[in-house]
Design a protein around this motif. Sequence first.
Motif, PDB file in Angstrom:
ATOM      1  N   SER A   1     -78.494   6.119  36.405  1.00 45.37           N
ATOM      2  CA  SER A   1     -79.498   5.497  36.343  1.00 45.37           C
ATOM      3  C   SER A   1     -80.386   5.904  37.573  1.00 45.37           C
ATOM      4  O   SER A   1     -79.835   5.790  38.714  1.00 45.37           O
TER       5      SER A   1
ATOM      6  N   LEU B   1     -82.315   3.830  38.937  1.00 49.22           N
ATOM      7  CA  LEU B   1     -82.430   2.566  39.349  1.00 49.22           C
ATOM      8  C   LEU B   1     -81.004   2.130  39.806  1.00 49.22           C
ATOM      9  O   LEU B   1     -80.747   1.030  39.863  1.00 49.22           O
TER      10      LEU B   1
ATOM     11  N   LEU C   1     -80.308  -0.921  42.130  1.00 49.89           N
ATOM     12  CA  LEU C   1     -80.482  -2.437  41.379  1.00 49.89           C
ATOM     13  C   LEU C   1     -79.446  -2.597  40.259  1.00 49.89           C
ATOM     14  O   LEU C   1     -79.075  -3.759  40.166  1.00 49.89           O
TER      15      LEU C   1
ATOM     16  N   THR D   1     -79.647  -0.539  32.751  1.00 47.18           N
ATOM     17  CA  THR D   1     -80.890  -0.841  33.555  1.00 47.18           C
ATOM     18  C   THR D   1     -81.024  -2.237  33.726  1.00 47.18           C
ATOM     19  O   THR D   1     -79.894  -3.284  33.050  1.00 47.18           O
ATOM     20  N   THR D   2     -81.590  -2.998  34.590  1.00 48.31           N
ATOM     21  CA  THR D   2     -81.802  -4.249  34.634  1.00 48.31           C
ATOM     22  C   THR D   2     -82.396  -4.852  33.658  1.00 48.31           C
ATOM     23  O   THR D   2     -83.174  -4.594  32.601  1.00 48.31           O
TER      24      THR D   2
END
Length: 465
Positions: free
Chosen positions: A270, A272, A275, A329-330
């Motif tokens: 990812s 991200l 996070l 993902t978040t």
Amino acid sequence: MENREEASLNPDPDVVAEIDRLAAAAKAAPGDTVAMAALWRAVYGLERWIFIARGTHDEPSPYALSFDEGPMVLAFTTAERAQEAGRRNGLSEEESSLLLSVPLPGAIEWAASLAGTGITGILFDYPAPGYFAPLGNLIPMRDHMARNPVGPPAGPSTAGSSPAGPSSAAASGSAAMASGPAADAAPAAERPDASGAPASAPVVRSVVLLRDAPAGMGAVVGSLMPDAGSRIGDAPLPRLTVTVNDVPVTFEISTAPIVARQLDYAVSQSPLRDLVQEAVAQHTAALVLSAASDGDVFRASELLAHVTAHYAQEPGGLAVWLPDADHATTAVMYAGEVAQRPAQVWFHTMAARMDESTSLAHTIGLGHLGGEEVQLRAAGLTPADAHRALRGAVATILEKRRFPAAGDTIELGGATFSLVPAVSVIGVGDVLDAVPASAVSPAESPQRDEPGRPARRGWFGRGSR
């Protein structure tokens, strides 16, 4: 266990007829918890469950078959049905006539104990009407019925239809142990058919990682459909299929953290990563969602995206994992993207720099849905630009309720590209390559590159892994 004459094993014919009627009703309405409750209350009300005996006289074991859902012990309401099932599956007349009669309520705990031998479920009156329950549900259902003799519906996680057919002629009680929720693959999300769809119909899947386990299935479903949730109440259902806007959606609660190499990989890739890694590390439970496409994978994908976003935004939602797209993902990011443009989360787009002047963007997940993946090798675009351009172009095609196809033209970064058959540069097989339209002759029939599948590589690695 009792050994009795065949005639004395059978319940009253009216009782059998009523169970058959209830099984037919449950099959006709797979998301109807009231119908499932009525069926299983009747089955639990029998005097005995009948099994085909295998093994030795001193140590008999019940006959089982292996299905896509796992090894299941066969149980029957009548001796004749047990014998017919044995003959249909290759047992001799003598083998089929060796029966075990296990009185209720002891049969419930006895059947549940078979989980220690690798059996995952119990299937009644196979091949028809064919209704089954995971062994882990047997005792909770019994206890719930005792607490609520005429209360809220209680039923197994799956009812009304038999599994997709045996994958082997027979299996004894020593069948291979099935994986648990902390096994190397995620529960339901990576099973071939978690929603009960035909094997040829794609099942779209997502996993919402949660800070805390939900109070129960009633609370989970009630968050989306309050009336349905109130009917379920506190019934101990770890897994349930409910029809949402005409699409069968399966809800499965995992009360333990998901432990899977596929999840670790998705997190590691990812952009991200920090996070997402932090969010995943905090989760203690998960909600596994899957939707049967039933011939319209676009409708199922759109519905599941909205359902997933709903739960991702609930208090305690931490992250979303799409196992068929190598994407994590978040929860906030996923919900925001669904609100902006749902089609862009039906698949995943990875991007990286191939060299100093060329970026690569590549879809992941279209193949699972029934289409072909698309790749873009673009000079002059940053990885972020290539990602944004390819993702948007593919989403535009999906919004037309079709997959990208050879010969399509798409606009990327202000230029026109054509999709031609090729081979993935990351090793996922045949794909569509986005090439400048000026490089493709109109009279030319696009040909796939010669097969060559380099090992799939990480995209956003920070040194060796």
